[in-house]
Design a protein around this motif. Structure first.
Motif, short mmCIF file in Angstrom:
data_model
loop_
_atom_site.label_atom_id
_atom_site.label_comp_id
_atom_site.label_asym_id
_atom_site.label_seq_id
_atom_site.Cartn_x
_atom_site.Cartn_y
_atom_site.Cartn_z
N ASP A 1 -6.39 10.29 -2.14
CA ASP A 1 -7.59 10.36 -2.98
C ASP A 1 -8.28 11.71 -2.82
OD1 ASP A 1 -7.13 7.80 -3.88
OD2 ASP A 1 -8.58 6.85 -2.55
N TYR B 1 1.25 7.72 -6.31
CA TYR B 1 0.22 8.73 -6.52
C TYR B 1 0.54 10.04 -5.80
CZ TYR B 1 -2.56 5.29 -8.95
OH TYR B 1 -2.99 4.38 -9.87
N LYS C 1 0.62 11.38 4.82
CA LYS C 1 -0.72 11.98 4.86
C LYS C 1 -0.66 13.42 5.38
CE LYS C 1 -2.16 9.71 9.18
NZ LYS C 1 -2.96 8.60 9.73
N LYS D 1 -3.92 6.58 1.94
CA LYS D 1 -4.55 6.45 0.62
C LYS D 1 -5.79 7.33 0.52
CE LYS D 1 -6.80 3.22 -2.54
NZ LYS D 1 -7.94 4.15 -2.75
N ARG D 2 -6.58 7.34 1.59
CA ARG D 2 -7.79 8.17 1.60
C ARG D 2 -7.42 9.65 1.45
NH1 ARG D 2 -12.99 7.67 3.84
NH2 ARG D 2 -14.11 9.64 3.53
N LEU E 1 0.84 -1.21 0.00
CA LEU E 1 0.00 0.00 0.00
C LEU E 1 0.87 1.25 0.00
CD1 LEU E 1 -2.70 -1.05 2.62
CD2 LEU E 1 -3.13 -0.53 0.22
N ASN F 1 0.84 4.29 -2.61
CA ASN F 1 0.61 5.65 -2.11
C ASN F 1 1.69 6.60 -2.60
OD1 ASN F 1 -1.70 4.95 -0.69
ND2 ASN F 1 -0.66 4.72 1.26
#
Length: 397
Positions: free
Chosen positions: A329, A93, A237, A325-326, A86, A90
Motif C-alpha cells: 500500500d 498488487y 516486503k 500488505k502495508r 493474503l 499481495n
C-alpha cells in the motif's frame, strides 16, 4: 463446508476476521476460527456494507448454518488459509506495482534523453539473471517507438568527443535511471518464486494429522506450519520496499533542478518562490518510504513460544502477510506521487519533444491525466493522490 463457503462468496457475506491473534503454527487458528464461527451462524459478518450478527443475515437470506462433522473443524482452522489468501492478494498488487515501476523508469529514461544501452540486449545478456533480462526487455518494448532515447553510437559521432574537448552531454545517468534492470530484476524473480510457493501452499494438505487411506496410516506432524508463506511475505516486503526506494529516488531526481539540469525546481509550473510545485508531496513520499524501510525487517525470525511451550517455534506468517500488505500500500502511495511528477515533467517538455515520446509513454500519461490535472497553483493535492492510487492499483499496463 465447500458449499457454505461458496454461498458466502456468492452472496457477498464477508466474515469478520481479526488481523491479530494467529502465530502461524497449528495454522491461522484465531483468524480461521472466526471464519468457521460465521459458517455455523455465530459471530459477526459484513453484509451490504454493515456489520451485522451472522445469524440475522443467514435468516434473512434463508441460509442454514453449517453443521460441523468429523474433520470439518480441523479442515477449516488447522491450516494456512489466511496467510496464503493474503499472500495471493499481495502478489497480485505487487506485480501490478512492478509494472508501474518499469513504466515510470522507462519514461524517466526517455524524458532525460538517456542512452539506450542500460536496457539493451548486449548489456543485459551478459548478466545471467532472468529477472534483469525480463525488465530490460520490457523497457525496450515500452520505448520501442521513442525518438528521444539516444543510441550509444551517437556519442562516438559527437564532434566534441572526436576533438577531445569537454562536452556537456552526460555519458552515464544516475544509478536510479541507469540500473533499473539490475534493481527491478530481483523484484521480478522474488515475486515469481513467491507465487510458486503460495500456489503450492494452496494445493497442499495443511491440517494435522494426515490420514492416508492408501497407506492405512495416520501421520502426525506439522503441515499447518506457515514458514513457507511467512518467509515469502518477508521477501516480498523487502523487494517492494526497494522498488519504492527506486521510485522515491527517481522522484527526487525530477524535483531537484541541480541534478536533472533540465526542469525547474520541484517541477514548478508557477513562479518559483511564490509557488511550490510538487515540493510538499515529496515529504509524503520520503516519509512513506522510510516507514516501509522500517517495516521490511523480517517477521519470519520473530518466533515467541506459546501454548504451554507446545508451539515453541512458530512462523508468524499472517503477521508477515499483513505487514507486506502495508508495505505494498505504501508503495502505491509513493508511486502515485512519482507518477504525478513524471507526468508533470512531460508537461514541461516543449511541444516538439512531446511529439517524440513513445506511444506507451503517452498512453500512461493519458491514464494519469484522466484523473488529475497538472499542478499549477498551490492547492491541496490529497484527493489527486488518492485518485491516482486507486487508478494504479486497478490498472494493468
Amino acid at each position: 463446508v465447500i458449499e457454505q463457503l461458496t454461498t458466502f462468496l456468492n452472496q457477498e457475506i464477508y466474515p469478520e476476521i481479526y488481523e491479530h491473534g494467529g502465530v502461524g503454527a497449528s495454522g491461522d487458528l484465531v483468524q480461521l476460527a472466526h471464519l468457521a464461527l460465521n459458517l455455523i451462524g455465530e459471530g459477526y459478518v459484513k453484509y451490504k456494507g454493515e456489520r451485522r450478527p451472522t445469524m440475522d443475515v443467514l435468516n434473512e437470506l434463508g441460509i442454514k448454518p453449517l453443521k460441523i462433522e468429523l474433520r470439518d473443524g480441523l479442515g477449516l482452522m488447522n491450516g494456512t488459509s489466511c496467510m496464503s489468501g493474503l499472500g495471493a492478494i499481495n502478489l497480485i498488487y505487487a506485480y501490478r506495482l512492478l509494472n508501474w515501476g518499469i513504466a515510470s523508469s522507462s519514461i524517466i529514461n526517455e524524458v532525460v534523453e538517456a542512452y539506450d544501452d542500460s536496457f539493451s540486449v548486449g548489456l543485459n545478456r551478459v548478466k545471467l539473471h532472468e529477472g534483469q533480462m525480463y525488465v530490460a526487455d520490457q523497457m525496450r518494448d515500452f520505448l520501442s517507438d521513442s525518438s528521444l532515447i539516444k543510441k550509444r553510437e551517437e556519442l562516438f559521432s559527437d564532434n566534441d568527443v572526436l576533438q577531445n574537448i569537454e562536452f556537456k552531454k552526460k555519458i552515464q545517468e544516475y544509478y536510479s535511471i541507469r540500473c533499473v534492470p539490475q534493481i527491478l530484476g530481483p523484484v521480478k524473480e522474488t515475486l515469481d518464486f513467491a507465487k510458486k510457493v503460495v500456489e503450492n501452499e494452496f494445493n497442499s494438505t495443511n491440517d494435522n494429522p494426515i490420514i492416508s487411506v492408501e497407506d492405512q496410516n495416520v501421520y502426525h506432524g506439522g503441515n499447518f506450519h506457515g514458514d513457507y508463506v511467512s518467509l515469502e511475505m518477508d521477501k516480498i516486503k523487502i523487494v517492494v520496499t526497494k522498488m519504492t526506494m527506486l521510485a522515491e529516488r527517481q522522484l527526487n531526481f525530477l524535483l531537484n533542478s541541480k541534478i536533472n539540469d533540465q526542469f525547474p525546481a520541484f517541477l514548478n509550473m508557477g513562479v518559483l518562490g511564490f509557488n511550490f510545485g510538487l515540493q510538499g508531496m515529496q515529504f509524503t513520499a520520503t516519509s512513506t518510504t522510510a516507514e516501509s524501510q522500517m517495516l521490511s525487517n523480517p517477521m519470519y525470525v520473530h518466533s515467541i513460544s506459546n501454548n504451554n511451550d507446545n508451539q515453541d517455534i512458530v512462523s508468524m506468517g499472517t503477521n508477515s502477510a499483513i505487514i507486506a500488505k502495508r508495505v505494498i500500500d505504501n508503495g502505491f502511495q509513493v508511486m502515485a506521487i512519482h507518477m504525478m511528477a513524471v507526468c508533470q515533467a512531460i508537461d514541461l517538455l516543449d511541444d516538439e519533444k512531446r511529439k517524440l515520446l513513445s506511444s506507451k509513454t503517452m498512453e500512461v500519461y493519458h491514464i494519469i491525466r484522466k484523473v488529475t490535472p497538472h499542478v499549477g497553483e498551490d492547492v491541496a493535492q490529497f484527493e489527486n493522490i488518492r485518485n491516482i492510487i486507486e487508478t494504479l492499483s486497478k490498472t494493468t499496463i
